[in-house]
Design a protein around this motif. Structure first.
Motif, mmCIF file in Angstrom:
data_model
loop_
_atom_site.group_PDB
_atom_site.id
_atom_site.type_symbol
_atom_site.label_atom_id
_atom_site.label_comp_id
_atom_site.label_asym_id
_atom_site.label_seq_id
_atom_site.Cartn_x
_atom_site.Cartn_y
_atom_site.Cartn_z
ATOM 1 N N ASN A 41 0.811 -1.221 0.000
ATOM 2 C CA ASN A 41 0.000 0.000 0.000
ATOM 3 C C ASN A 41 0.843 1.269 0.000
ATOM 4 N N MET A 42 2.015 1.210 0.607
ATOM 5 C CA MET A 42 2.874 2.392 0.677
ATOM 6 C C MET A 42 3.835 2.486 -0.505
ATOM 7 N N GLY A 43 3.785 1.515 -1.404
ATOM 8 C CA GLY A 43 4.618 1.565 -2.598
ATOM 9 C C GLY A 43 6.019 1.013 -2.413
ATOM 10 N N LEU A 44 6.305 0.418 -1.274
ATOM 11 C CA LEU A 44 7.614 -0.206 -1.090
ATOM 12 C C LEU A 44 7.758 -1.393 -2.032
ATOM 13 N N HIS A 45 6.700 -2.156 -2.178
ATOM 14 C CA HIS A 45 6.648 -3.283 -3.116
ATOM 15 C C HIS A 45 5.597 -2.953 -4.177
ATOM 16 N N ALA A 46 5.806 -3.491 -5.363
ATOM 17 C CA ALA A 46 4.837 -3.300 -6.443
ATOM 18 C C ALA A 46 3.876 -4.487 -6.465
ATOM 19 N N LEU A 140 16.338 -0.740 -0.537
ATOM 20 C CA LEU A 140 14.876 -0.787 -0.650
ATOM 21 C C LEU A 140 14.374 0.298 -1.599
ATOM 22 N N GLN A 141 14.984 1.485 -1.521
ATOM 23 C CA GLN A 141 14.602 2.560 -2.431
ATOM 24 C C GLN A 141 14.925 2.207 -3.881
ATOM 25 N N SER A 142 16.051 1.534 -4.093
ATOM 26 C CA SER A 142 16.432 1.197 -5.474
ATOM 27 C C SER A 142 15.482 0.159 -6.065
ATOM 28 N N ILE A 143 15.081 -0.837 -5.272
ATOM 29 C CA ILE A 143 14.156 -1.817 -5.848
ATOM 30 C C ILE A 143 12.755 -1.235 -5.993
ATOM 31 N N GLN A 144 12.441 -0.257 -5.171
ATOM 32 C CA GLN A 144 11.150 0.419 -5.303
ATOM 33 C C GLN A 144 11.086 1.182 -6.629
ATOM 34 N N GLN A 145 12.214 1.672 -7.099
ATOM 35 C CA GLN A 145 12.265 2.454 -8.343
ATOM 36 C C GLN A 145 12.212 1.584 -9.594
ATOM 37 N N HIS A 146 12.351 0.274 -9.426
ATOM 38 C CA HIS A 146 12.328 -0.621 -10.588
ATOM 39 C C HIS A 146 10.954 -0.576 -11.251
ATOM 40 N N ASP A 155 20.652 -10.539 -13.029
ATOM 41 C CA ASP A 155 21.795 -9.621 -13.027
ATOM 42 C C ASP A 155 21.421 -8.264 -12.429
ATOM 43 N N GLN A 156 20.216 -7.765 -12.738
ATOM 44 C CA GLN A 156 19.775 -6.484 -12.168
ATOM 45 C C GLN A 156 19.594 -6.590 -10.655
ATOM 46 N N ARG A 157 19.021 -7.698 -10.202
ATOM 47 C CA ARG A 157 18.824 -7.892 -8.762
ATOM 48 C C ARG A 157 20.156 -7.842 -8.018
ATOM 49 N N VAL A 158 21.137 -8.565 -8.543
ATOM 50 C CA VAL A 158 22.449 -8.602 -7.900
ATOM 51 C C VAL A 158 23.122 -7.232 -7.996
ATOM 52 N N ALA A 159 23.028 -6.578 -9.148
ATOM 53 C CA ALA A 159 23.642 -5.258 -9.325
ATOM 54 C C ALA A 159 23.049 -4.233 -8.365
ATOM 55 N N ASP A 160 21.728 -4.249 -8.177
ATOM 56 C CA ASP A 160 21.100 -3.320 -7.231
ATOM 57 C C ASP A 160 21.606 -3.574 -5.806
ATOM 58 N N PHE A 161 21.749 -4.836 -5.460
ATOM 59 C CA PHE A 161 22.253 -5.177 -4.129
ATOM 60 C C PHE A 161 23.702 -4.690 -3.979
ATOM 61 N N GLN A 162 24.521 -4.927 -4.990
ATOM 62 C CA GLN A 162 25.923 -4.507 -4.924
ATOM 63 C C GLN A 162 26.054 -2.988 -4.893
ATOM 64 N N LYS A 163 25.164 -2.298 -5.569
ATOM 65 C CA LYS A 163 25.204 -0.832 -5.552
ATOM 66 C C LYS A 163 24.995 -0.307 -4.126
ATOM 67 N N ALA A 164 24.138 -0.977 -3.377
ATOM 68 C CA ALA A 164 23.850 -0.523 -2.011
ATOM 69 C C ALA A 164 24.869 -1.033 -0.996
ATOM 70 N N PHE A 165 25.377 -2.256 -1.183
ATOM 71 C CA PHE A 165 26.192 -2.901 -0.146
ATOM 72 C C PHE A 165 27.641 -3.144 -0.542
ATOM 73 N N GLY A 166 27.990 -2.832 -1.767
ATOM 74 C CA GLY A 166 29.357 -3.056 -2.219
ATOM 75 C C GLY A 166 29.448 -4.292 -3.100
ATOM 76 N N SER A 167 30.500 -4.344 -3.880
ATOM 77 C CA SER A 167 30.619 -5.408 -4.882
ATOM 78 C C SER A 167 30.998 -6.763 -4.294
ATOM 79 N N ASP A 168 31.608 -6.794 -3.132
ATOM 80 C CA ASP A 168 32.058 -8.062 -2.561
ATOM 81 C C ASP A 168 30.965 -8.675 -1.688
ATOM 82 N N ILE A 169 29.959 -9.248 -2.344
ATOM 83 C CA ILE A 169 28.841 -9.805 -1.574
ATOM 84 C C ILE A 169 29.204 -11.131 -0.918
ATOM 85 N N ASP A 170 30.271 -11.778 -1.401
ATOM 86 C CA ASP A 170 30.723 -12.987 -0.711
ATOM 87 C C ASP A 170 31.253 -12.618 0.679
#
Length: 183
Positions: A41-46, A140-146, A155-170
């Motif tokens: 309802n608040m638009g966090l998820h589509a 959360l804001q980046s996935i809300q903008q999708h 690839d987009q899901r992982v890239a959005d995560f790396q953009k927020a948390f850094g490239s070394d997700i391992d």
């Protein structure tokens, strides 16, 4: 996902209507589902399109009654743990975890082993909300903008995560699992 009515028989609803009290599992489910509604309802998820399921479910499990023993941010992290999800997560061996990149890239783990996927979603969302809240908010804001009318590729899901948390997700996974062990 199993419909609410199938998870909670009419007798539970009747008991609530007649006594005004509800069992803890029923209350957790109400809060869980209400969290979903608020997110949508608040638009966090589509409501249409792809939402990373680990985010949708992970956030809902953070707010279940058993997970909010204290609303005091000065209380310990352990007091905010969803005990049911934590126990399930910790009982599994590390070899049973879906590697983080795969977990982020696809919702398939929820079809393969639902309870494992839910516990992993809770654990990751809890870690990020406790230890990386600013980055989690950015994510959360980046996935809300999708655009919900376009595919949200792996690839987009992982890239959005790396953009927020850094490239070394391992390495993030190592920190996350260390956090879980310290709880």
């Amino acid at each position: 996902m199993t419909p609410f009515a199938e998870r909670h028989p009419v007798s539970e609803l009747q008991a609530f209507a007649s006594t005004g009290t509800i069992d803890a599992n029923f209350r957790d489910t109400l809060v869980h589902e209400a969290t979903h509604q608020l997110g949508f309802n608040m638009g966090l998820h589509a409501r249409i399109g792809d939402n990373p399921r680990w985010v949708v479910e992970g956030l809902a499990m953070i707010f279940e009654r058993s997970a909010i023993g204290t609303s005091d941010r000065h209380g310990s992290e352990r007091e905010r743990v969803n005990d049911e999800r934590y126990q399930w997560f910790m009982q599994r061996g590390r070899t049973e975890l879906v590697p983080i990149k795969q977990f982020l890239a696809s919702d398939r783990p929820f079809g393969a082993n639902t309870l494992n996927a839910y516990s992993e979603a809770w654990a990751l969302a809890f870690y990020l909300s406790e230890r990386r809240p600013g980055d989690f908010s950015k994510y959360l804001q980046s996935i809300q903008q999708h655009d919900p009318l376009t595919d949200y590729t792996a690839d987009q899901r992982v890239a959005d995560f790396q953009k927020a948390f850094g490239s070394d997700i391992d390495w993030l996974q190592v920190e996350w699992l260390r956090f879980m062990d310290e709880l």
